[in-house]
Design a protein around this motif. Structure first.
Motif, PDB file in Angstrom:
ATOM      1  N   VAL A 159      55.530  64.133  51.751  1.00 13.70           N
ATOM      2  CA  VAL A 159      55.936  64.911  50.580  1.00 13.70           C
ATOM      3  C   VAL A 159      56.009  64.026  49.344  1.00 13.70           C
ATOM      4  O   VAL A 159      55.585  64.422  48.246  1.00 13.70           O
ATOM      5  CB  VAL A 159      57.294  65.600  50.834  1.00 13.70           C
ATOM      6  CG1 VAL A 159      57.892  66.134  49.540  1.00 13.70           C
ATOM      7  CG2 VAL A 159      57.124  66.742  51.828  1.00 13.70           C
ATOM      8  N   ALA A 160      56.526  62.811  49.492  1.00 11.05           N
ATOM      9  CA  ALA A 160      56.619  61.885  48.363  1.00 11.05           C
ATOM     10  C   ALA A 160      55.234  61.526  47.827  1.00 11.05           C
ATOM     11  O   ALA A 160      54.993  61.538  46.615  1.00 11.05           O
ATOM     12  CB  ALA A 160      57.367  60.620  48.786  1.00 11.05           C
ATOM     13  N   ILE A 161      54.327  61.211  48.740  1.00 12.60           N
ATOM     14  CA  ILE A 161      52.962  60.860  48.334  1.00 12.60           C
ATOM     15  C   ILE A 161      52.284  62.053  47.672  1.00 12.60           C
ATOM     16  O   ILE A 161      51.598  61.916  46.645  1.00 12.60           O
ATOM     17  CB  ILE A 161      52.152  60.379  49.554  1.00 12.60           C
ATOM     18  CG1 ILE A 161      52.716  59.057  50.067  1.00 12.60           C
ATOM     19  CG2 ILE A 161      50.673  60.232  49.204  1.00 12.60           C
ATOM     20  CD1 ILE A 161      52.102  58.602  51.373  1.00 12.60           C
ATOM     21  N   SER A 162      52.470  63.249  48.257  1.00 14.00           N
ATOM     22  CA  SER A 162      51.864  64.462  47.708  1.00 14.00           C
ATOM     23  C   SER A 162      52.384  64.757  46.304  1.00 14.00           C
ATOM     24  O   SER A 162      51.608  65.112  45.402  1.00 14.00           O
ATOM     25  CB  SER A 162      52.148  65.643  48.632  1.00 14.00           C
ATOM     26  OG  SER A 162      51.660  66.850  48.095  1.00 14.00           O
ATOM     27  N   ALA A 163      53.705  64.592  46.102  1.00 17.73           N
ATOM     28  CA  ALA A 163      54.300  64.868  44.792  1.00 17.73           C
ATOM     29  C   ALA A 163      53.741  63.928  43.726  1.00 17.73           C
ATOM     30  O   ALA A 163      53.470  64.342  42.592  1.00 17.73           O
ATOM     31  CB  ALA A 163      55.820  64.740  44.868  1.00 17.73           C
ATOM     32  N   ALA A 164      53.562  62.666  44.090  1.00 18.38           N
ATOM     33  CA  ALA A 164      53.003  61.704  43.136  1.00 18.38           C
ATOM     34  C   ALA A 164      51.530  61.992  42.858  1.00 18.38           C
ATOM     35  O   ALA A 164      51.071  61.920  41.708  1.00 18.38           O
ATOM     36  CB  ALA A 164      53.156  60.280  43.682  1.00 18.38           C
ATOM     37  N   THR A 165      50.801  62.363  43.908  1.00 23.35           N
ATOM     38  CA  THR A 165      49.375  62.652  43.758  1.00 23.35           C
ATOM     39  C   THR A 165      49.134  63.856  42.864  1.00 23.35           C
ATOM     40  O   THR A 165      48.204  63.871  42.041  1.00 23.35           O
ATOM     41  CB  THR A 165      48.731  62.885  45.141  1.00 23.35           C
ATOM     42  OG1 THR A 165      48.944  61.732  45.954  1.00 23.35           O
ATOM     43  CG2 THR A 165      47.233  63.140  45.002  1.00 23.35           C
ATOM     44  N   GLU A 166      49.970  64.878  43.008  1.00 22.38           N
ATOM     45  CA  GLU A 166      49.827  66.083  42.193  1.00 22.38           C
ATOM     46  C   GLU A 166      49.997  65.790  40.702  1.00 22.38           C
ATOM     47  O   GLU A 166      49.471  66.521  39.856  1.00 22.38           O
ATOM     48  CB  GLU A 166      50.849  67.132  42.642  1.00 22.38           C
ATOM     49  CG  GLU A 166      50.518  67.765  43.984  1.00 22.38           C
ATOM     50  CD  GLU A 166      51.573  68.758  44.423  1.00 22.38           C
ATOM     51  OE1 GLU A 166      52.539  68.964  43.649  1.00 22.38           O
ATOM     52  OE2 GLU A 166      51.437  69.331  45.518  1.00 22.38           O
ATOM     53  N   LEU A 167      50.729  64.727  40.398  1.00 25.71           N
ATOM     54  CA  LEU A 167      50.935  64.334  39.000  1.00 25.71           C
ATOM     55  C   LEU A 167      49.897  63.326  38.527  1.00 25.71           C
ATOM     56  O   LEU A 167      49.992  62.807  37.415  1.00 25.71           O
ATOM     57  CB  LEU A 167      52.343  63.765  38.824  1.00 25.71           C
ATOM     58  CG  LEU A 167      53.487  64.755  39.068  1.00 25.71           C
ATOM     59  CD1 LEU A 167      54.831  64.038  39.049  1.00 25.71           C
ATOM     60  CD2 LEU A 167      53.477  65.862  38.017  1.00 25.71           C
ATOM     61  N   GLY A 168      48.912  63.047  39.389  1.00 28.86           N
ATOM     62  CA  GLY A 168      47.821  62.165  38.997  1.00 28.86           C
ATOM     63  C   GLY A 168      48.057  60.691  39.269  1.00 28.86           C
ATOM     64  O   GLY A 168      47.341  59.830  38.732  1.00 28.86           O
ATOM     65  N   TYR A 169      49.009  60.357  40.133  1.00 28.06           N
ATOM     66  CA  TYR A 169      49.319  58.954  40.440  1.00 28.06           C
ATOM     67  C   TYR A 169      49.130  58.723  41.932  1.00 28.06           C
ATOM     68  O   TYR A 169      49.789  59.352  42.753  1.00 28.06           O
ATOM     69  CB  TYR A 169      50.746  58.603  40.029  1.00 28.06           C
ATOM     70  CG  TYR A 169      50.964  58.642  38.535  1.00 28.06           C
ATOM     71  CD1 TYR A 169      50.809  57.501  37.751  1.00 28.06           C
ATOM     72  CD2 TYR A 169      51.311  59.841  37.903  1.00 28.06           C
ATOM     73  CE1 TYR A 169      51.000  57.546  36.376  1.00 28.06           C
ATOM     74  CE2 TYR A 169      51.501  59.899  36.531  1.00 28.06           C
ATOM     75  CZ  TYR A 169      51.347  58.744  35.779  1.00 28.06           C
ATOM     76  OH  TYR A 169      51.535  58.791  34.416  1.00 28.06           O
ATOM     77  N   ALA A 170      48.227  57.806  42.282  1.00 25.56           N
ATOM     78  CA  ALA A 170      47.924  57.532  43.679  1.00 25.56           C
ATOM     79  C   ALA A 170      48.849  56.441  44.215  1.00 25.56           C
ATOM     80  O   ALA A 170      49.035  55.399  43.581  1.00 25.56           O
ATOM     81  CB  ALA A 170      46.469  57.089  43.832  1.00 25.56           C
ATOM     82  N   VAL A 171      49.431  56.709  45.379  1.00 25.99           N
ATOM     83  CA  VAL A 171      50.270  55.715  46.051  1.00 25.99           C
ATOM     84  C   VAL A 171      50.160  55.980  47.548  1.00 25.99           C
ATOM     85  O   VAL A 171      50.046  57.129  47.982  1.00 25.99           O
ATOM     86  CB  VAL A 171      51.741  55.807  45.579  1.00 25.99           C
ATOM     87  CG1 VAL A 171      52.341  57.161  45.931  1.00 25.99           C
ATOM     88  CG2 VAL A 171      52.582  54.681  46.154  1.00 25.99           C
ATOM     89  N   SER A 172      50.137  54.908  48.355  1.00 23.45           N
ATOM     90  CA  SER A 172      49.968  55.066  49.796  1.00 23.45           C
ATOM     91  C   SER A 172      51.265  54.743  50.528  1.00 23.45           C
ATOM     92  O   SER A 172      52.172  54.093  49.984  1.00 23.45           O
ATOM     93  CB  SER A 172      48.859  54.138  50.315  1.00 23.45           C
ATOM     94  OG  SER A 172      49.284  52.785  50.276  1.00 23.45           O
ATOM     95  N   ALA A 173      51.327  55.172  51.779  1.00 27.80           N
ATOM     96  CA  ALA A 173      52.522  54.916  52.589  1.00 27.80           C
ATOM     97  C   ALA A 173      52.762  53.420  52.753  1.00 27.80           C
ATOM     98  O   ALA A 173      53.909  52.954  52.726  1.00 27.80           O
ATOM     99  CB  ALA A 173      52.365  55.581  53.954  1.00 27.80           C
ATOM    100  N   PHE A 174      51.686  52.663  52.901  1.00 24.66           N
ATOM    101  CA  PHE A 174      51.842  51.234  53.155  1.00 24.66           C
ATOM    102  C   PHE A 174      52.188  50.454  51.890  1.00 24.66           C
ATOM    103  O   PHE A 174      52.606  49.300  51.971  1.00 24.66           O
ATOM    104  CB  PHE A 174      50.580  50.699  53.823  1.00 24.66           C
ATOM    105  CG  PHE A 174      50.334  51.315  55.170  1.00 24.66           C
ATOM    106  CD1 PHE A 174      51.083  50.924  56.280  1.00 24.66           C
ATOM    107  CD2 PHE A 174      49.400  52.323  55.334  1.00 24.66           C
ATOM    108  CE1 PHE A 174      50.893  51.509  57.507  1.00 24.66           C
ATOM    109  CE2 PHE A 174      49.198  52.917  56.568  1.00 24.66           C
ATOM    110  CZ  PHE A 174      49.949  52.506  57.661  1.00 24.66           C
TER     111      PHE A 174
END
Length: 461
Positions: A414-429
């Protein structure tokens, strides 16, 4: 779960086991748990990593998988007539702890449906408007702790606060993984302690202890981990190159119902009374402020209760499966196996933690993990002389530790998805190295297990 007679039998089994006369168990009776884990974990891996389905683990109908496991349990132990198996399942489902747990789930769902979740953002924007930007990430952590403690949901907290974390990162220059991880850590703090959290309800009702007692037991473990996490975040913040701040409108009136539930739970008011006060106050405030029109209020309550359907059905099905497994000798076999590995009382506590941790890794759901581990942990507590509040605390704490760091858990996705929806890529690792709180919670738990003494619980005759 155990009835009074079953609990007494469990205590007798535990005492005979402790004196070296352990009854023989049946390892084959544990097959339904194995079937569930293989199907759920296997399908989850295929969906998530082979087929590339977003949030693949959460596309699997867990209720259906548990029904398959229940079918396996029913097929076993052919010496027992099917009608008798139905009676055993009925006694397991009808246990007072299961009925209470379901009613609390429903009341908590109605409360959340009544007050909504958007108002919790106000706490973050209030603090960000009055605290210097240098402390913005620390604010995210503290706010996430408070919001999750009030709302009783780590996923809901992450959904609300992660967009604010992204805004803080973009406006101030703080690392995005640090901001997101701080939100996740704070969310797990409240998930572990909140009186209306699914995990707290499941652990307390499964072990038969008061929520306030479990809260006090957990708070001694969680607070040091949270404070050290906050110190680390502040230390990292002082070296950041900042260039802006975040401002937004906020309204704190709608937080009053959350505060009523939080304070009422801490002082020890009956959980049903606390939730009723929260629902009534929330209804009045939401209508008076215009946040909800009267005609939508009942619909929101219904939606909140419906949101607890899966959790409720899992509790029902797991209690039925566990009743059959216990009857077939599965829990005796598992308990004897754990005792062969963990001889001492402190080792038994570690065994409980590893048991629920393994369940969580397999299911990626800390509430399900606790519900599955509850009956086994209860018998372990009786055998090793561990208090019910300590057992509930261990189950909740260790499940939150593992749920907070696994890369395929709902919180991370959910955290990764929320950031991605705002145009910011971040991975679990990228996020995992900054998850200070879950790792420190594990360290704090081990300290309290092995270094802090506790009065031994005397099994009831």
């Amino acid at each position: 779960m155990q009835t009074k007679n079953e609990g007494a039998a469990g205590s007798q089994d535990g005492r005979s086991a402790a004196t070296g006369n352990a009854p023989k168990g049946n390892v084959a009776a544990l097959l339904p748990i194995g079937v569930f884990l293989v199907l759920y974990l296997g399908l989850g891996v295929v969906f998530e990593y082979v087929m590339g389905i977003p949030m693949g683990f959460y596309n699997i109908p867990i209720v259906v998988i548990f029904l398959v496991a229940l079918l396996v349990a029913c097929v076993q132990n052919r010496k027992l007539p099917f009608d008798e198996k139905l009676s055993i399942m009925g006694r397991g489902i009808g246990d007072k702890t299961i009925v209470t747990m379901i009613l609390i789930f429903m009341a908590a769902g109605i409360f959340v449906g009544t007050v909504g979740r958007d108002s919790a953002e106000s706490v973050a924007y209030l603090l960000l408007s009055v605290v210097p930007s240098q402390f913005a990430v620390a604010v995210l952590f503290v706010v996430s702790c408070f919001v999750s403690l009030s709302m009783g949901t780590s996923v809901g907290t992450i959904t609300l606060i992660t967009p604010i974390a992204v805004a803080v990162s973009a406006a101030s220059g703080f690392s995005l993984p640090l901001c997101v991880a701080s939100v996740m850590g704070g969310a797990m703090f409240g998930d572990n302690l909140s009186f209306i959290s699914d995990t707290t309800i499941a652990a307390c009702q499964g072990q038969g202890c008061q929520m306030k007692d479990k809260f006090r037991e957990n708070f001694k473990i969680a607070l040091p981990a949270a404070l050290v996490s906050l110190v680390i975040i502040l230390a990292l913040s002082f070296g950041a190159d900042l260039n802006g701040s975040v401002t937004h409108e906020y309204d704190l009136v709608q937080l009053i119902p959350y505060l009523i539930v939080l304070v009422g739970g801490i002082v020890g008011i009956n959980v049903f009374v606390v939730l009723l006060l929260g629902i009534v106050s929330g209804s009045l405030i939401m209508v008076a402020t215009g946040a909800t029109v009267p005609t939508d209020l009942l619909a929101n309550m219904g939606s909140g209760a419906a949101g607890m359907f899966e959790t409720t059905m899992v509790a029902v099905l797991v209690s039925a499966i566990c009743a059959l497994i216990r009857e077939h000798g599965g829990f005796v076999a598992l308990l004897n196996g754990i005792k062969s590995l963990f001889k001492s009382r402190k080792g038994g506590q570690l065994g409980m933690g590893l048991l629920v941790g393994a369940m969580d890794i397999a299911t990626a759901n800390n509430t399900v993990a606790i519900v599955m581990a509850n009956p086994i942990a209860k018998e372990m507590g009786e055998t090793y002389g561990i208090s019910s509040r300590k057992t509930a605390s261990i189950l909740d704490t260790f499940s939150c530790v593992f749920q907070g760091i696994i890369p395929y858990g709902a919180q991370m996705l959910v955290a990764i998805s929320a950031a991605t929806e705002l145009g910011y890529a971040v991975s679990a690792f990228q996020i995992i190295p900054f998850l200070f709180y879950p790792f420190l919670l594990l360290a704090s738990s081990l300290v309290f297990i092995f270094l802090v003494p506790e009065k031994r619980q005397v099994p009831k005759e």
